[in-house]
Structure formats: structure tokens, C-alpha cells
Design an enzyme around this catalytic site. Structure first.
Site, PDB file in Angstrom:
ATOM      1  CG  HIS A   1      -1.370   6.560  -2.400  1.00  0.00           C
ATOM      2  ND1 HIS A   1      -2.508   6.402  -3.258  1.00  0.00           N
ATOM      3  CD2 HIS A   1      -1.616   6.302  -1.342  1.00  0.00           C
ATOM      4  CE1 HIS A   1      -3.672   5.881  -2.607  1.00  0.00           C
ATOM      5  NE2 HIS A   1      -2.894   5.744  -1.010  1.00  0.00           N
TER       6      HIS A   1
ATOM      7  CG  HIS B   1      -1.871   1.084   1.223  1.00  0.00           C
ATOM      8  ND1 HIS B   1      -3.229   0.745   1.196  1.00  0.00           N
ATOM      9  CD2 HIS B   1      -1.907   2.392   1.366  1.00  0.00           C
ATOM     10  CE1 HIS B   1      -3.863   1.877   1.169  1.00  0.00           C
ATOM     11  NE2 HIS B   1      -3.147   2.992   1.398  1.00  0.00           N
TER      12      HIS B   1
ATOM     13  CG  HIS C   1      -7.733   3.571  -0.112  1.00  0.00           C
ATOM     14  ND1 HIS C   1      -7.192   2.876  -0.983  1.00  0.00           N
ATOM     15  CD2 HIS C   1      -6.618   4.407   0.371  1.00  0.00           C
ATOM     16  CE1 HIS C   1      -5.970   3.321  -1.215  1.00  0.00           C
ATOM     17  NE2 HIS C   1      -5.613   4.038  -0.527  1.00  0.00           N
TER      18      HIS C   1
ATOM     19  CG  ASP D   1      -1.110   5.973   3.162  1.00  0.00           C
ATOM     20  OD1 ASP D   1      -1.670   5.614   1.910  1.00  0.00           O
ATOM     21  OD2 ASP D   1      -1.972   6.256   3.834  1.00  0.00           O
ATOM     22  CG  ASP D   2       0.309   9.078   0.297  1.00  0.00           C
ATOM     23  OD1 ASP D   2       0.464   8.922  -0.779  1.00  0.00           O
ATOM     24  OD2 ASP D   2      -0.727   9.191   1.105  1.00  0.00           O
TER      25      ASP D   2
ATOM     26  CD  GLU E   1      -6.703   6.963   5.572  1.00  0.00           C
ATOM     27  OE1 GLU E   1      -5.660   7.464   5.813  1.00  0.00           O
ATOM     28  OE2 GLU E   1      -7.382   6.993   4.018  1.00  0.00           O
TER      29      GLU E   1
END
Length: 323
Positions: free
Chosen positions: A10, A8, A186, A267-268, A189
Site C-alpha cells: 500500500h 502487494h 484482499h 504490505d505496509d 487475512e
């Protein structure tokens, strides 16, 4: 070193500050309000999105995107990662002025460069964006199904969970599923446990991005465990964005102890001042996972990877040699 795997992330959000500054210099853009002392700075979700978009706008050509994928995957390999999947966005490609096909080809070139240097295996998950709209998501699914790139093996939906409804995306996921793509979405969250329940009801995903707020409903947790859905957990991201106040409040261990299949992801990463290596360190220091437990987390990720059986077997064999 514990071998790692990432499910996961981006790709635009994986651009490290040093790479972003090089891109800014290339295009004559001032990023001093976004990057200070070698790190991204933001105070709330709106500023995070602004920083993200500003950095993403600096990747404008095929070579820019090839460099991005190569840079990120090479850094992962240095951290002991043997396999990585990342989310791609046709919407970002079009904003950058290149076609989704050229964008995907460029990222694929970067992936091959990284593999040639480090041996890291990787795949792409094409994503639609909830707050852009249903038509855009279905277009992304059609692109994923038809692009024919061998490293595109999954489809997902990201974006603001508070917009739209899971049933709106059923057709998009049907298109992807019919094409043989792995399915992730997703949920859980910002959307709460209800978004996880809706994903299970309408999308039937193999994996859920985040999914951690399922902890708010015992029946949903039980269902995740019973159905074998894998959770792409991102603890560092969750704390940075205030989904949970601290790691002591994070439900990673509670979900794991309830029988849910959990993984660790970034994630980021630079926006949340983390990395895949740090996520595994969080697992050790905050969740009490020893090397054996962390290796099991990696095994779960590899078993859930959107790859062919031969590749998966080779990755699992590589992991097995470290036991």
C-alpha cells in the site's frame, strides 16, 4: 543478490519514517507519538491504523505523492527489486484534498523518476476500501477503468475483511474486468478461509492478497492450486498483526507444498518493521528457501504481474540472466 519482485504494498503504508518526518517538518506536525528512534510505534490494530492515518495525512500535494513513490521505489531497487506494484486509494487522495486523477498522475511521475534513476519497473493497482462502502468501491472501479493512466493496470479491494460481503463487490470487479484491468482482492487475512472461498466464488481473481488462512480448509487450498490463483503472501505483516503467532506457525511452506503459487511481499513495510529484502530473508531463514527457490518466487510474481506481454518478457529475461 537474488532479484526480487513485489505485488502487494500500500503506497501510503510504504512511507518510510525518515520521509514522514520530513513531511511533518514541512507541515509543522508533531509525530513524536507515532515515530520514535526512527521507527513507527503502535501496540494494537487500532493504534496501527491511527499511526497509518497520521502519516498518510502528511502527503497533501502532487509533489508530495511524487516524492513518496520515487522514495519507495528507489529504496526497493537498492534491495534488488526489478518490478513492483502498489495499491493506490482514491479515498486517501480525496481526504488529502486532491483529486484521484491528480493523485494518480503524481504517483506516476514519481514512478517515472525512480525508473529513470534505477531501471525499476512499476505499476499501480487502484483499490476500493471495504469499510468505506460499496458505492465508494464502485466509484474507485469506475475511476480505474476510465483514468487512462498507462501505469494503472489493476484493480482490487482492501480494508477490513470482516465488513461487507464479496458478492457486494461483483459489479465493481465487472467494471474493472471489462476495462482489461488485472484483478486482485484482499482475503484470508483476518476474514478466515471463508473469505477466500467467497472471493473465488464471486470475484474470480487472478490473485488474492494474503490468502494464507485458506490453510484452514483443505478444499480451499486445493481449489487455489487447481485454479492457479496467485497468493500475495506477506509473512512479516501476518506476524506483526498476530494473524499467526510466529513464523513456525505460518502456512507459507504448507501452501507452497500443496501446489499453490505463492509470492513474498511487504504490505505496509515500515509499520511492520520489515522490507521486501527482509521478506526474502524470512523466506531463507524461516522457510528454508535457497537462492533457487527464492528466484522461483520472483518468477511467480513476474508471471502474475499486471503488465503487457512485452514488459513481462523483458522482466523475465532480466531474471533469467541471474540463473
Amino acid at each position: 543478490m537474488v532479484l526480487k519482485a513485489e505485488l502487494h504494498c500500500h503506497i501510503e503504508g510504504a512511507a518510510a519514517p525518515d520521509l514522514v518526518l520530513k513531511q511533518a517538518s514541512k507541515y509543522g506536525v508533531d509525530m513524536s507519538g507515532v515515530i520514535r528512534d526512527g521507527a513507527f510505534v503502535w501496540r494494537d490494530f487500532t493504534e496501527f491504523l491511527a499511526a497509518y492515518d497520521a502519516a498518510a495525512s502528511l502527503f497533501r500535494t502532487e509533489e508530495d505523492y511524487a516524492r513518496l513513490a520515487d522514495h519507495y521505489l528507489t529504496s526497493l531497487a537498492r534491495e534488488g527489486c526489478i518490478y513492483a506494484e502498489f495499491f493506490t486509494s482514491p479515498d486517501h487522495a480525496e481526504k488529502s484534498g486532491i483529486s484521484p486523477f491528480a493523485y494518480t498522475q503524481a504517483l506516476g511521475e514519481g514512478m517515472l523518476r525512480a525508473r529513470a534513476k534505477t531501471g525499476i519497473e512499476s505499476r499501480m493497482i487502484v483499490t476500493g476500501v471495504r469499510h468505506v462502502g460499496v458505492a465508494s468501491i464502485e466509484a474507485a472501479a469506475r475511476f480505474a477503468a476510465r483514468c487512462g493512466h498507462p501505469l494503472v493496470t489493476g484493480f482490487g479491494v482492501a480494508g477490513d475483511e470482516r465488513q461487507g460481503h464479496m458478492e457486494d463487490y461483483v459489479r465493481a470487479f465487472e467494471i474493472a474486468r471489462e476495462a482489461g484491468l488485472g484483478i486482485t482482492v484482499h482475503a484470508g487475512e483476518f476474514g478466515g478461509w471463508e473469505s477466500v472461498e467467497a472471493a473465488l466464488d464471486h470475484i474470480r481473481p487472478a490473485r488474492i492478497g494474503h490468502g494464507v488462512r485458506a490453510i484452514e480448509n483443505a478444499d480451499t487450498v486445493r481449489r487455489i492450486a487447481d485454479e492457479g490463483v496467485v497468493l500475495e503472501c506477506c509473512p512479516g505483516s501476518n506476524i506483526a498483526l498476530g494473524v499467526f503467532p510466529d513464523f513456525a506457525s505460518h502456512p507459507f511452506n504448507a501452501l507452497r507444498e500443496a501446489g499453490c503459487k505463492v509470492t513474498l511481499n511487504s504490505d505496509d513495510p515500515p509499520y511492520f518493521w520489515t522490507s521486501l529484502e527482509r521478506e526474502y530473508l524470512i523466506g531463507k531463514e524461516n522457510f528454508g528457501l535457497d537462492a533457487s527457490a527464492l528466484t522461483k518466487i520472483t518468477r511467480t510474481a513476474l508471471e502474475a504481474a499486471f503488465v503487457d506481454r512485452k514488459t513481462k518478457a523483458a522482466l523475465l529475461a532480466k531474471l533469467g540472466k541471474t540463473r
